[in-house]
Design a protein around this motif. Structure first.
Motif, PDB file in Angstrom:
ATOM      1  N   TRP A   1      -1.184   2.675   8.545  1.00  0.00           N
ATOM      2  CA  TRP A   1      -0.798   3.941   7.634  1.00  0.00           C
ATOM      3  C   TRP A   1       0.254   4.747   8.757  1.00  0.00           C
ATOM      4  O   TRP A   1       1.240   5.582   8.165  1.00  0.00           O
ATOM      5  CB  TRP A   1      -1.792   4.496   7.288  1.00  0.00           C
ATOM      6  CG  TRP A   1      -2.457   5.755   8.139  1.00  0.00           C
ATOM      7  CD1 TRP A   1      -2.052   6.899   8.573  1.00  0.00           C
ATOM      8  CD2 TRP A   1      -3.488   5.612   9.068  1.00  0.00           C
ATOM      9  NE1 TRP A   1      -2.742   7.673   9.352  1.00  0.00           N
ATOM     10  CE2 TRP A   1      -3.638   6.846   9.686  1.00  0.00           C
ATOM     11  CE3 TRP A   1      -4.645   4.457   9.030  1.00  0.00           C
ATOM     12  CZ2 TRP A   1      -4.916   7.013  10.419  1.00  0.00           C
ATOM     13  CZ3 TRP A   1      -5.854   4.925   9.919  1.00  0.00           C
ATOM     14  CH2 TRP A   1      -5.584   5.837  10.756  1.00  0.00           C
TER      15      TRP A   1
ATOM     16  N   PHE B   1       0.791  -1.326  -0.053  1.00  0.00           N
ATOM     17  CA  PHE B   1      -0.053  -0.098   0.193  1.00  0.00           C
ATOM     18  C   PHE B   1       0.862   1.394  -0.128  1.00  0.00           C
ATOM     19  O   PHE B   1       1.524   1.456   1.059  1.00  0.00           O
ATOM     20  CB  PHE B   1      -0.849   0.159   1.304  1.00  0.00           C
ATOM     21  CG  PHE B   1      -2.184  -0.589   0.881  1.00  0.00           C
ATOM     22  CD1 PHE B   1      -3.273   0.301   0.663  1.00  0.00           C
ATOM     23  CD2 PHE B   1      -2.270  -1.918   1.051  1.00  0.00           C
ATOM     24  CE1 PHE B   1      -4.573  -0.235   0.614  1.00  0.00           C
ATOM     25  CE2 PHE B   1      -3.628  -2.590   0.691  1.00  0.00           C
ATOM     26  CZ  PHE B   1      -4.845  -1.883   0.445  1.00  0.00           C
TER      27      PHE B   1
ATOM     28  N   CYS C   1      -4.042  -3.103   8.638  1.00  0.00           N
ATOM     29  CA  CYS C   1      -4.239  -1.970   7.854  1.00  0.00           C
ATOM     30  C   CYS C   1      -5.783  -1.546   7.713  1.00  0.00           C
ATOM     31  O   CYS C   1      -6.767  -2.130   7.958  1.00  0.00           O
ATOM     32  CB  CYS C   1      -4.174  -2.390   6.468  1.00  0.00           C
ATOM     33  SG  CYS C   1      -4.449  -1.088   4.982  1.00  0.00           S
ATOM     34  N   VAL C   2      -6.127  -0.061   7.606  1.00  0.00           N
ATOM     35  CA  VAL C   2      -7.289   0.602   7.896  1.00  0.00           C
ATOM     36  C   VAL C   2      -8.208   0.049   6.740  1.00  0.00           C
ATOM     37  O   VAL C   2      -9.695  -0.018   6.677  1.00  0.00           O
ATOM     38  CB  VAL C   2      -7.237   2.219   7.819  1.00  0.00           C
ATOM     39  CG1 VAL C   2      -6.831   2.508   6.458  1.00  0.00           C
ATOM     40  CG2 VAL C   2      -8.540   2.570   8.233  1.00  0.00           C
TER      41      VAL C   2
HETATM   42 MO   LIG Z   1      -3.379   1.589   4.618  1.00  0.00          MO
END
Ligand SMILES: [Mo]
Ligand SMILES: Nc1nc2c(c(=O)[nH]1)N[C@H]1C(S)=C(S)[C@@H](COP(=O)(O)O)O[C@H]1N2
Length: 212
Positions: free
Chosen positions: A174, A45, A91-92
């Motif tokens: 993130w 990502f 991860c979001v």
């Molecule tokens: Mo992310």
């Protein structure tokens, strides 16, 4: 439980994801934050492209509200005390990757060297390529937060943030800035890159602090 009534929903994909999330939580207990699904592979990502970094030119800078601003070459960084931690990544966007072994310099060691001033309450991580993310200093002063150069025994791949990335296991991924270039200690909370675009200012996966 019978799923018959929900398979006829107009949103079968979303419901399928929710069921997978429930199943993962049954299998792994409370290790999986709400709304997350376990993935075996490691997705990439990145906003933009992977920066090219020459280790001979690489520098890591710590500045701002600290007693001692410091800069490290690659050799100097590697000469600092090192730790290994095994952590889960959340991860979001909904994936969780279990049992990652990271090696690198503990953040606490960095803080011991630069000595944050009393007014330093937050840190902005700056990256090669321009990405930034903000983190409360208290979230960095934990035993398992590190500046990582190795993942599962291998040098961190360029697309995953090599040569050096931040790893903050208890916040959404993130916050774990790739291609780390510097840490700026600051008094006030300021939004980094994704935080300016509506991601949560802190990002605790257990509280589902995804968006603000
Ligand atoms: Mo992310
Ligand atoms: N410099 C930089 N760091 C970054 C990002 C990025 O785009 N640039 N993406 C973040 C996001 S949204 C996630 S989910 C993770 C992804 O790390 P991975 O590609 O190693 O899985 O890195 C984070 N750190």
């Amino acid at each position: 439980m019978s799923d018959k009534h929900i398979t006829s929903s107009k949103e079968p994909m979303a419901l399928d994801l929710l069921r997978r999330s429930d199943r993962d939580r049954e299998q792994h207990g409370d290790r999986i934050p709400p709304g997350q699904k376990v993935t075996e592979r490691w997705p990439i990502f990145t906003y933009g492209s992977t920066p090219r970094i020459d280790l001979k030119e690489w520098k890591f800078i710590v500045a701002g509200a600290v007693e001692e601003e410091m800069a490290f070459t690659w050799e100097e960084l590697n000469a600092l005390p090192q730790i290994a931690v095994v952590t889960d990544v959340h991860c979001v966007t909904g994936w969780t990757k279990l049992d990652n072994e990271w090696r690198g310099v503990p953040f606490r060691e960095m803080a011991r060297l630069v000595q944050p001033k009393p007014e330093a309450q937050h840190v902005m991580a700056h990256c090669y390529g321009g990405y930034t993310t903000n983190i409360p200093l208290a979230d960095l002063m934990r035993d398992d937060v590190l500046l990582a150069h190795t993942h599962n025994g291998q040098p961190l791949a360029p697309e995953h943030g090599g040569p050096l990335r931040l790893v903050i296991p208890h916040l959404y991924f993130w916050k774990s800035a790739k291609w780390l270039r510097g840490l700026l200690f600051i008094p006030d909370e300021r939004p980094g890159f994704w935080e300016q675009y509506g991601y949560h200012i802190r990002g605790d996966p257990w509280k589902e602090e995804r968006y603000s």
